[in-house]
Design a protein around this motif. Sequence first.
Motif, PDB file in Angstrom:
ATOM      1  N   VAL A  28      80.551  60.179  50.997  1.00 24.38           N
ATOM      2  CA  VAL A  28      81.513  59.093  51.224  1.00 24.38           C
ATOM      3  C   VAL A  28      81.304  57.971  50.210  1.00 24.38           C
ATOM      4  N   LEU A  29      82.423  57.459  49.694  1.00 23.01           N
ATOM      5  CA  LEU A  29      82.391  56.291  48.815  1.00 23.01           C
ATOM      6  C   LEU A  29      83.193  55.171  49.462  1.00 23.01           C
ATOM      7  N   VAL A  30      82.573  53.996  49.605  1.00 21.50           N
ATOM      8  CA  VAL A  30      83.282  52.801  50.066  1.00 21.50           C
ATOM      9  C   VAL A  30      83.658  51.974  48.846  1.00 21.50           C
ATOM     10  N   CYS A  31      84.948  51.680  48.712  1.00 24.41           N
ATOM     11  CA  CYS A  31      85.436  50.820  47.630  1.00 24.41           C
ATOM     12  C   CYS A  31      85.773  49.453  48.200  1.00 24.41           C
ATOM     13  N   GLU A  32      85.133  48.418  47.676  1.00 27.28           N
ATOM     14  CA  GLU A  32      85.427  47.049  48.099  1.00 27.28           C
ATOM     15  C   GLU A  32      86.200  46.346  46.991  1.00 27.28           C
ATOM     16  N   VAL A  33      87.267  45.652  47.355  1.00 34.80           N
ATOM     17  CA  VAL A  33      88.103  44.996  46.350  1.00 34.80           C
ATOM     18  C   VAL A  33      88.184  43.486  46.540  1.00 34.80           C
ATOM     19  N   SER A  34      87.472  42.946  47.524  1.00 35.38           N
ATOM     20  CA  SER A  34      87.470  41.496  47.729  1.00 35.38           C
ATOM     21  C   SER A  34      86.493  40.845  46.756  1.00 35.38           C
ATOM     22  N   ALA A  35      86.509  39.515  46.719  1.00 37.94           N
ATOM     23  CA  ALA A  35      85.670  38.799  45.762  1.00 37.94           C
ATOM     24  C   ALA A  35      84.183  38.987  46.043  1.00 37.94           C
ATOM     25  N   ARG A  36      83.838  39.181  47.299  1.00 42.50           N
ATOM     26  CA  ARG A  36      82.427  39.296  47.681  1.00 42.50           C
ATOM     27  C   ARG A  36      82.147  40.658  48.311  1.00 42.50           C
ATOM     28  N   GLU A  71      73.997  54.385  45.848  1.00 43.66           N
ATOM     29  CA  GLU A  71      73.815  54.998  47.158  1.00 43.66           C
ATOM     30  C   GLU A  71      73.217  53.973  48.117  1.00 43.66           C
ATOM     31  N   LEU A  72      73.859  53.801  49.278  1.00 44.25           N
ATOM     32  CA  LEU A  72      73.385  52.850  50.283  1.00 44.25           C
ATOM     33  C   LEU A  72      72.518  53.532  51.332  1.00 44.25           C
ATOM     34  N   SER A  73      72.860  54.770  51.653  1.00 43.30           N
ATOM     35  CA  SER A  73      72.104  55.589  52.604  1.00 43.30           C
ATOM     36  C   SER A  73      72.495  57.035  52.316  1.00 43.30           C
ATOM     37  N   PRO A  74      71.816  58.006  52.916  1.00 42.83           N
ATOM     38  CA  PRO A  74      72.142  59.399  52.609  1.00 42.83           C
ATOM     39  C   PRO A  74      73.638  59.700  52.754  1.00 42.83           C
ATOM     40  N   ASN A  75      74.228  60.217  51.679  1.00 45.75           N
ATOM     41  CA  ASN A  75      75.653  60.594  51.620  1.00 45.75           C
ATOM     42  C   ASN A  75      76.613  59.415  51.577  1.00 45.75           C
ATOM     43  N   LEU A  76      76.106  58.183  51.603  1.00 46.58           N
ATOM     44  CA  LEU A  76      76.983  57.012  51.645  1.00 46.58           C
ATOM     45  C   LEU A  76      76.760  56.145  50.403  1.00 46.58           C
ATOM     46  N   PHE A  77      77.835  55.936  49.632  1.00 49.84           N
ATOM     47  CA  PHE A  77      77.782  55.194  48.381  1.00 49.84           C
ATOM     48  C   PHE A  77      78.813  54.066  48.432  1.00 49.84           C
ATOM     49  N   SER A  78      78.637  53.077  47.559  1.00 46.95           N
ATOM     50  CA  SER A  78      79.642  52.009  47.492  1.00 46.95           C
ATOM     51  C   SER A  78      79.816  51.552  46.057  1.00 46.95           C
ATOM     52  N   VAL A  79      80.969  50.908  45.812  1.00 45.51           N
ATOM     53  CA  VAL A  79      81.257  50.322  44.509  1.00 45.51           C
ATOM     54  C   VAL A  79      82.137  49.098  44.740  1.00 45.51           C
ATOM     55  N   HIS A  80      81.906  48.062  43.936  1.00 46.34           N
ATOM     56  CA  HIS A  80      82.709  46.845  44.004  1.00 46.34           C
ATOM     57  C   HIS A  80      83.737  46.915  42.878  1.00 46.34           C
ATOM     58  N   VAL A  81      85.000  47.039  43.244  1.00 48.31           N
ATOM     59  CA  VAL A  81      86.069  47.189  42.252  1.00 48.31           C
ATOM     60  C   VAL A  81      86.560  45.808  41.849  1.00 48.31           C
ATOM     61  N   ARG A  82      86.358  45.478  40.571  1.00 45.99           N
ATOM     62  CA  ARG A  82      86.762  44.170  40.056  1.00 45.99           C
ATOM     63  C   ARG A  82      87.831  44.360  38.980  1.00 45.99           C
TER      64      ARG A  82
END
Length: 311
Positions: free
Chosen positions: A46-54, A72-83
């Motif tokens: 899983v990828l979480v995409c965040e698009v807010s300022a913070r 990677e934040l935890s097993p199978n869980l990733f995130s990215v801040h889209v700017r």
Amino acid sequence: MPPASRDAPPALLDRRLVVVTGKGGTGKSTLSAAIALAAARRGKRVLVCEVSARERVSELLARPASGTQIHELSPNLFSVHVRPAEAMREYALMTLRYETLYRIAFENAAARYFLAAAPSLAEIVMLGKVWWHAARETERGRPRWDLVVLDAPATGHGLTFLTVPEVFLSIVSEGPLARDMRDMQSLLADPARCRTCIVTLPEEMPANEAVELHRALEQHGLPQGALFLNGVFAPRFTPQERTQVARGGPLLAAAADAADAHEARADLSVRYEKLLREAVPLPLLPVPYLFDRSFGAQSVEKVARAIEAAL
């Protein structure tokens, strides 16, 4: 086979993209993290995409901020801040293929002035990056992500963000950007691949905004997944128990006030749950109010456990 229950959305986590939006302050980042955590526990990448300022999801899970690089934040869980700036560069390089052409086209003074003035350009390139991760990005010949969760902007901006392809295509119908806009719109409008979920609270303004947002998404042909009623108070005291505490005199006055306040919030939860069930024909998933001294990774775990059976 009996019809699916109104309160059991079919296989929400089997979509390619789940969008989470709602009025600011309703807990949409918490629900984004909880949905992603529930999916990751089922073995999905899983990828979480965040698009807010913070960035909020990495903070909620007590991990360092991801920034514009996937972490990677935890097993199978990733995130990215889209700017916007970084998303613009990535999109331009994907389109032009060469760094030199990118610099000629986008890094001269005239181009920067035009790009800064172009309406909705930030939304276009950020949505384009989310679309790329959800629909195009591959690894070893298969989709890199089983699920992308978009922690979208709050209600008004969120609707603008999701309808950018529709608006763009009403003005421009040819060219590579129009082609990509059609692909983005196709993803967002495909109920088999994408669902938008609304987060609200058992309060007047958030509930009213949730109803309006549901109708607006419906008008734009954007399929919806679930309505999360966050911060629900469950009744804990019978009228007899409250009367007994009230009779305890000054020593129990604070306890009596606390019990009355809790039951008043529980009454509001019941009232707005009923209102929303009648006004919004979506699976409604109550999320309990958490009495945690600090809200962090353990709190997100509790929310994930509260909703995962219905996902």
